[in-house]
Design a protein around this motif. Sequence first.
Motif, PDB file in Angstrom:
ATOM      1  N   GLN A  11      47.429  82.996  -1.577  1.00 52.57           N
ATOM      2  CA  GLN A  11      47.780  83.241  -3.110  1.00 52.57           C
ATOM      3  C   GLN A  11      49.803  82.669  -2.697  1.00 52.57           C
ATOM      4  OE1 GLN A  11      48.100  87.553  -1.780  1.00 52.57           O
ATOM      5  NE2 GLN A  11      45.826  87.768  -3.036  1.00 52.57           N
ATOM      6  N   VAL A  40      51.864  86.658  -7.403  1.00 51.57           N
ATOM      7  CA  VAL A  40      51.146  85.911  -6.948  1.00 51.57           C
ATOM      8  C   VAL A  40      50.185  84.426  -7.455  1.00 51.57           C
ATOM      9  CG1 VAL A  40      51.273  86.038  -4.841  1.00 51.57           C
ATOM     10  CG2 VAL A  40      48.883  86.700  -6.577  1.00 51.57           C
ATOM     11  N   ALA A  50      40.711  87.508  -4.439  1.00 54.74           N
ATOM     12  CA  ALA A  50      41.214  87.772  -3.485  1.00 54.74           C
ATOM     13  C   ALA A  50      40.667  88.923  -3.125  1.00 54.74           C
ATOM     14  CB  ALA A  50      42.475  88.708  -4.109  1.00 54.74           C
ATOM     15  N   ALA A  74      49.160  92.868  -4.761  1.00 54.28           N
ATOM     16  CA  ALA A  74      49.218  91.515  -4.945  1.00 54.28           C
ATOM     17  C   ALA A  74      48.830  91.069  -6.472  1.00 54.28           C
ATOM     18  CB  ALA A  74      47.768  90.908  -4.282  1.00 54.28           C
ATOM     19  N   GLN A  79      46.862  83.289  -7.617  1.00 54.70           N
ATOM     20  CA  GLN A  79      45.874  83.559  -6.767  1.00 54.70           C
ATOM     21  C   GLN A  79      44.974  82.394  -7.006  1.00 54.70           C
ATOM     22  OE1 GLN A  79      44.782  85.959  -4.790  1.00 54.70           O
ATOM     23  NE2 GLN A  79      43.011  84.896  -3.574  1.00 54.70           N
ATOM     24  N   CYS A 118      51.703  84.501   1.387  1.00 58.99           N
ATOM     25  CA  CYS A 118      51.881  85.892   1.098  1.00 58.99           C
ATOM     26  C   CYS A 118      51.401  86.311   2.872  1.00 58.99           C
ATOM     27  CB  CYS A 118      50.438  86.837   0.284  1.00 58.99           C
ATOM     28  SG  CYS A 118      51.503  87.173  -1.337  1.00 58.99           S
ATOM     29  N   GLN A 156      47.987  88.670 -10.497  1.00 61.91           N
ATOM     30  CA  GLN A 156      47.793  87.535 -10.802  1.00 61.91           C
ATOM     31  C   GLN A 156      49.588  87.310 -11.636  1.00 61.91           C
ATOM     32  OE1 GLN A 156      46.464  84.361  -9.858  1.00 61.91           O
ATOM     33  NE2 GLN A 156      47.702  83.795 -11.791  1.00 61.91           N
TER      34      GLN A 156
END
Length: 120
Positions: free
Chosen positions: A79, A97, A103, A30, A99, A58, A32
């Motif tokens: 996310q 994603v 995270a 994942a 966020q 997600c 940003q």
Amino acid sequence: MTSSVPASSLDPAVAARLKRSADGLIPAIAQQYDTGEVLMLGWMDDEALHRTLTTGRCTYWSRSRQEYWVKGDTSGHVQHVKSVALDCDADTVLVKVDQVGAACHTGARTCFDTDVLLGK
């Protein structure tokens, strides 16, 4: 994973390309979407990837709990999926994603800021 996990609705053409680990999983990074910050690594099977692609949130497979989890359902640290790509070997997924909040399960913004082994 157990046999009680339903068959996936993942596009068969995508599923055919995936190179999974022995336990049927692929790592999912994942990131940003606007800053490039690497946030975390989770694990997906075909169904988790399908859910991620179709819901815009997600979904990961928890290896410790042996169940699906949607990032943010319990923590509120959601996310929102912006894009999903396979790497050149089709053995890793990159999910860009947006966020919201932390995270990392520790409450940190990213899972990769505590133990820097080499850097400035």
